[in-house]
Design an enzyme around this catalytic site. Structure first.
Site, PDB file in Angstrom:
ATOM      1  N   ARG A   1      -3.612   4.387   2.601  1.00 52.02           N
ATOM      2  CA  ARG A   1      -3.740   3.139   3.122  1.00 52.02           C
ATOM      3  C   ARG A   1      -2.349   2.343   3.045  1.00 52.02           C
ATOM      4  O   ARG A   1      -1.587   2.557   2.029  1.00 52.02           O
ATOM      5  CB  ARG A   1      -4.869   2.216   2.320  1.00 52.02           C
ATOM      6  CG  ARG A   1      -4.527   1.561   1.008  1.00 52.02           C
ATOM      7  CD  ARG A   1      -4.301   2.340   0.017  1.00 52.02           C
ATOM      8  NE  ARG A   1      -5.396   3.589  -0.158  1.00 52.02           N
ATOM      9  CZ  ARG A   1      -6.389   3.313  -1.049  1.00 52.02           C
ATOM     10  NH1 ARG A   1      -6.758   2.194  -1.649  1.00 52.02           N
ATOM     11  NH2 ARG A   1      -7.314   4.462  -1.186  1.00 52.02           N
TER      12      ARG A   1
ATOM     13  N   GLY B   1       0.757  -1.088  -0.144  1.00 53.90           N
ATOM     14  CA  GLY B   1       0.047   0.159   0.109  1.00 53.90           C
ATOM     15  C   GLY B   1       0.874   1.174  -0.065  1.00 53.90           C
ATOM     16  O   GLY B   1       1.655   1.572  -0.826  1.00 53.90           O
ATOM     17  N   PHE B   2       0.675   2.072   1.165  1.00 54.75           N
ATOM     18  CA  PHE B   2       1.260   3.502   1.075  1.00 54.75           C
ATOM     19  C   PHE B   2       0.944   4.140   0.102  1.00 54.75           C
ATOM     20  O   PHE B   2       2.051   4.737  -0.791  1.00 54.75           O
ATOM     21  CB  PHE B   2       3.194   3.150   1.396  1.00 54.75           C
ATOM     22  CG  PHE B   2       3.417   2.347   2.394  1.00 54.75           C
ATOM     23  CD1 PHE B   2       3.562   2.814   3.567  1.00 54.75           C
ATOM     24  CD2 PHE B   2       3.578   0.952   2.173  1.00 54.75           C
ATOM     25  CE1 PHE B   2       4.000   2.150   4.870  1.00 54.75           C
ATOM     26  CE2 PHE B   2       3.922   0.013   3.376  1.00 54.75           C
ATOM     27  CZ  PHE B   2       4.282   0.778   4.659  1.00 54.75           C
ATOM     28  N   HIS B   3      -0.361   4.361  -0.392  1.00 52.84           N
ATOM     29  CA  HIS B   3      -0.656   5.459  -1.248  1.00 52.84           C
ATOM     30  C   HIS B   3      -1.915   5.754  -0.849  1.00 52.84           C
ATOM     31  O   HIS B   3      -2.865   5.124  -0.165  1.00 52.84           O
ATOM     32  CB  HIS B   3      -0.480   4.733  -2.631  1.00 52.84           C
ATOM     33  CG  HIS B   3      -1.275   3.378  -2.893  1.00 52.84           C
ATOM     34  ND1 HIS B   3      -0.619   2.200  -2.788  1.00 52.84           N
ATOM     35  CD2 HIS B   3      -2.566   3.514  -2.986  1.00 52.84           C
ATOM     36  CE1 HIS B   3      -1.375   1.354  -3.246  1.00 52.84           C
ATOM     37  NE2 HIS B   3      -2.611   1.903  -3.284  1.00 52.84           N
ATOM     38  N   ALA B   4      -2.723   6.723  -1.883  1.00 54.26           N
ATOM     39  CA  ALA B   4      -3.965   7.000  -1.695  1.00 54.26           C
ATOM     40  C   ALA B   4      -4.425   7.132  -3.258  1.00 54.26           C
ATOM     41  O   ALA B   4      -3.550   6.993  -4.193  1.00 54.26           O
ATOM     42  CB  ALA B   4      -4.245   8.362  -1.153  1.00 54.26           C
TER      43      ALA B   4
END
Ligand code: T46
Length: 135
Positions: free
Chosen positions: A96, A48-51
């Site tokens: 997230r 994840g580590f993004h929107a």
């Protein structure tokens, strides 16, 4: 809108076992355009580590478990996805992260749009700037 929105998928089981139906506009609150699943995640790996700017999704662990961090730029929390009858909504403009995958985890994700790399915000600082520009 609350940070965590659960979606319950009623089990349609009988004496043979269990079955869950995921239906656009019914158990899933949008028209499903894409389905993908994440499995065989290596030990200790987080994802994840993004929107997303426009994408809305529902995620459910159909087997195993993982912990999902949800962050709307103001509040951050984490939830356990650990049941095939329990999905979480990941709306657009929500940061997230997925952590603590069990070795058997299969994370199924239902999405309301086709894949588009340009929709991703992969830098947390840029995400906060985009949130602040919206308000
Ligand atoms: C999300 C979380 C929950 C595709 O080509 N098509 C697809 O539909 C997807 C989802 C990914 N990809 C490619 C893009 C990358 O080369 O697959 C690779 C892995 O994707 P990513 O690094 O974005 O995977 P995650 O686990 O960090 O994030 C995924 C979804 O991409 C994302 O939308 O919300 O799961």
């Amino acid at each position: 809108m609350s940070l965590v929105q659960w979606v319950e998928f009623p089990p349609l089981g009988d004496d043979r076992g269990s079955l869950v139906a995921l239906e656009s506009g019914k158990t899933v609150p949008f028209i499903i355009k894409r389905v993908y699943y994440i499995f065989a995640t290596k030990p200790g790996v987080s994802r994840g580590f993004h929107a997303h700017q426009h994408l809305n999704q529902v995620a459910v662990c159909v087997t195993g478990s993982c912990r999902m961090v949800l962050d709307n730029g103001t509040d951050r929390t984490s939830v356990w996805l650990d049941a095939p009858t329990k999905g979480v909504v990941i709306n657009k403009m929500m940061w997230r992260e997925m952590h603590d995958f069990s070795p058997d985890c299969v994370l199924l994700v239902l999405a309301d749009k086709h894949y588009d790399e340009t929709d991703y915000i992969r830098d947390y600082k840029s995400f906060l700037e985009a949130i602040n520009n919206e308000s």
